[in-house]
Design an enzyme around this catalytic site. Sequence first.
Site, PDB file in Angstrom:
ATOM      1  N   GLU A  52       0.844  -1.207   0.000  1.00  0.00           N
ATOM      2  CA  GLU A  52       0.000   0.000   0.000  1.00  0.00           C
ATOM      3  C   GLU A  52       0.877   1.253   0.000  1.00  0.00           C
ATOM      4  OE1 GLU A  52      -0.044  -2.633   1.939  1.00  0.00           O
ATOM      5  OE2 GLU A  52      -1.952  -2.945   2.950  1.00  0.00           O
ATOM      6  N   CYS A  75      -2.705  -3.628   6.936  1.00  0.00           N
ATOM      7  CA  CYS A  75      -2.397  -3.907   8.346  1.00  0.00           C
ATOM      8  C   CYS A  75      -2.891  -2.756   9.226  1.00  0.00           C
ATOM      9  CB  CYS A  75      -0.900  -4.151   8.531  1.00  0.00           C
ATOM     10  SG  CYS A  75       0.134  -2.754   8.119  1.00  0.00           S
ATOM     11  N   CYS A  84      -0.721   0.415   7.740  1.00  0.00           N
ATOM     12  CA  CYS A  84      -1.155   0.965   6.455  1.00  0.00           C
ATOM     13  C   CYS A  84      -2.515   1.636   6.575  1.00  0.00           C
ATOM     14  CB  CYS A  84      -1.194  -0.134   5.405  1.00  0.00           C
ATOM     15  SG  CYS A  84       0.459  -0.695   4.959  1.00  0.00           S
ATOM     16  N   ALA A 164      15.789 -43.162  -9.366  1.00  0.00           N
ATOM     17  CA  ALA A 164      17.124 -43.401  -9.943  1.00  0.00           C
ATOM     18  C   ALA A 164      17.220 -44.883 -10.287  1.00  0.00           C
ATOM     19  CB  ALA A 164      18.217 -43.016  -8.946  1.00  0.00           C
ATOM     20  N   ARG A 186      11.580 -23.445  -7.593  1.00  0.00           N
ATOM     21  CA  ARG A 186      12.554 -23.135  -6.530  1.00  0.00           C
ATOM     22  C   ARG A 186      12.620 -21.638  -6.265  1.00  0.00           C
ATOM     23  NH1 ARG A 186      17.651 -26.843  -8.411  1.00  0.00           N
ATOM     24  NH2 ARG A 186      16.854 -28.855  -7.692  1.00  0.00           N
ATOM     25  N   ASP A 202      24.209 -36.827  -4.947  1.00  0.00           N
ATOM     26  CA  ASP A 202      24.075 -35.842  -6.035  1.00  0.00           C
ATOM     27  C   ASP A 202      24.803 -34.526  -5.786  1.00  0.00           C
ATOM     28  OD1 ASP A 202      22.288 -37.773  -6.643  1.00  0.00           O
ATOM     29  OD2 ASP A 202      20.512 -36.488  -6.702  1.00  0.00           O
ATOM     30  N   GLY A 270      15.231 -37.329  -0.732  1.00  0.00           N
ATOM     31  CA  GLY A 270      14.947 -38.547  -1.470  1.00  0.00           C
ATOM     32  C   GLY A 270      13.728 -39.278  -0.918  1.00  0.00           C
TER      33      GLY A 270
HETATM   34  C1  AOF Z   1       3.606  -7.229   4.366  1.00  0.00           C
HETATM   35  N1  AOF Z   1       3.456  -6.557   3.202  1.00  0.00           N
HETATM   36  O1  AOF Z   1       2.292  -5.401   1.786  1.00  0.00           O
HETATM   37  C2  AOF Z   1       1.239  -6.141   3.755  1.00  0.00           C
HETATM   38  C3  AOF Z   1       1.408  -6.864   4.980  1.00  0.00           C
HETATM   39  O2  AOF Z   1       6.315  -6.243  10.294  1.00  0.00           O
HETATM   40  P1  AOF Z   1       5.524  -5.527   9.256  1.00  0.00           P
HETATM   41  O3  AOF Z   1       5.203  -4.107   9.638  1.00  0.00           O
HETATM   42  O4  AOF Z   1       6.129  -5.627   7.885  1.00  0.00           O
HETATM   43  O5  AOF Z   1       4.080  -6.227   9.202  1.00  0.00           O
HETATM   44  C4  AOF Z   1       3.936  -7.497   8.641  1.00  0.00           C
HETATM   45  C5  AOF Z   1       2.469  -7.867   8.630  1.00  0.00           C
HETATM   46  O6  AOF Z   1       1.682  -6.917   7.941  1.00  0.00           O
HETATM   47  C6  AOF Z   1       2.229  -9.163   7.907  1.00  0.00           C
HETATM   48  O7  AOF Z   1       2.356 -10.242   8.780  1.00  0.00           O
HETATM   49  C7  AOF Z   1       0.798  -9.042   7.394  1.00  0.00           C
HETATM   50  O8  AOF Z   1      -0.088  -9.524   8.391  1.00  0.00           O
HETATM   51  C8  AOF Z   1       0.571  -7.533   7.269  1.00  0.00           C
HETATM   52  N2  AOF Z   1       0.413  -7.049   5.859  1.00  0.00           N
HETATM   53  N3  AOF Z   1       2.625  -7.368   5.229  1.00  0.00           N
HETATM   54  O9  AOF Z   1       4.680  -7.707   4.640  1.00  0.00           O
HETATM   55  C9  AOF Z   1       2.340  -6.005   2.860  1.00  0.00           C
HETATM   56  N4  AOF Z   1       0.075  -5.568   3.414  1.00  0.00           N
HETATM   57 ZN    ZN Z   2       0.717  -2.654   5.979  1.00  0.00          ZN
END
Ligand code: AOF
Ligand code: ZN
Length: 338
Positions: A52, A75, A84, A164, A186, A202, A270
């Site tokens: 945001e 959040c 946010c 294998a 990955r 491996d 494995g």
């Molecule tokens: C994110 N990225 O874009 C949004 C999140 O420790 P902080 O302040 O980075 O908060 C992490 C929490 O914020 C995360 O666990 C999630 O619940 C919320 N939203 N987090 O990392 C974002 N919008």
């Molecule tokens: Zn946030």
Amino acid sequence: MTDADWLARAADLADAQVGRTAPNPAVGAVCVRDGRLLGEGAHLRAGGPHAEVNCLNSCTEDPAGATLYVTLEPCSTTGRTPPCCDLIRAKRLGRVVIGCLDPNPRHAGRAVDLLREAGIAVDVAEGPIADRCRALIAPFAKAIVTGLPYLRLKLALTLDGYIADGTRAARWITGPEARDWVQRLRARVDAVMVGAGTVRDDHPSLQPHLPDAPRKWRVLVDRHTSIEPRDLDDRTLLATRDLGYTGHDLAALLRALCAKGVNDVLCEGGGTLAGALLDAGLVDELLVIYAPKILGDPAAVRGLAIAPRPLSRALTLTPLDRLPLGPDTLLRFVSQRP
Ligand code: AOF
Ligand code: ZN
């Protein structure tokens, strides 16, 4: 452009960050007024600004009264970064469309009330776009709710289930298309885990060999500490040394990994480790790549050493989808949850 279309654009931004934000979720946001894009952004790394913030800071004009589309509920409390919801209020957005609510108990729907109380219209998506937004954060959701990482088990098998041949030589069973697909997978997880036998046979790097892909944790599950120094580096975690693994409790091992900020684990075998994880009910997603080959050699290496069971108690999975990869076929299953 509908709400679902704008959210899809936000989801695309989030998707490009999958595998880069642990232990945080990948999140994307776009800001729109009268069908015009004012700004967009994604969360790029844990500790950095949320989607945001990046989105609103990128706006080409004052976003007051505009609509913010965000794949995850904004959040509402201070973590490593400020809430946010405060920024959304301060910038006087008119409406917020949320892809899915935050499973993090610190937030868990609170933004909806908070923003509405501030006079901002809030809608929470439904239907396929909501499913897509939830899928984007599935590993984060599992980790934050249960303390266990989301576990994907990937096996490349002959049609008769071998990984294998009798020589045990490290040779790719599958073709280049399947190998490329595994490289991309990955790049999207937080850690790649294998058993000690695979390391001895491996010496796999387990890193995504792709330009620009972040390096991953390599987790070597080794009860007897028989790993050679050549297999150790600063991104390698030895289960016994670094995660307190005593050879018995794979759930505790995964919990320790989750506590290190790993939400999404890809196990690449494995057969013994794969079977033990399935037996312990720790696998969320099974990815089997079948090569159209048959060995018929009882001395060949079985892909899955699970405890034998009668058909009535067979380990049964739910098919998700299938994908042709050149001559090979990927089958994806999810575990049946109790
Ligand atoms: C994110 N990225 O874009 C949004 C999140 O420790 P902080 O302040 O980075 O908060 C992490 C929490 O914020 C995360 O666990 C999630 O619940 C919320 N939203 N987090 O990392 C974002 N919008
Ligand atoms: Zn946030």
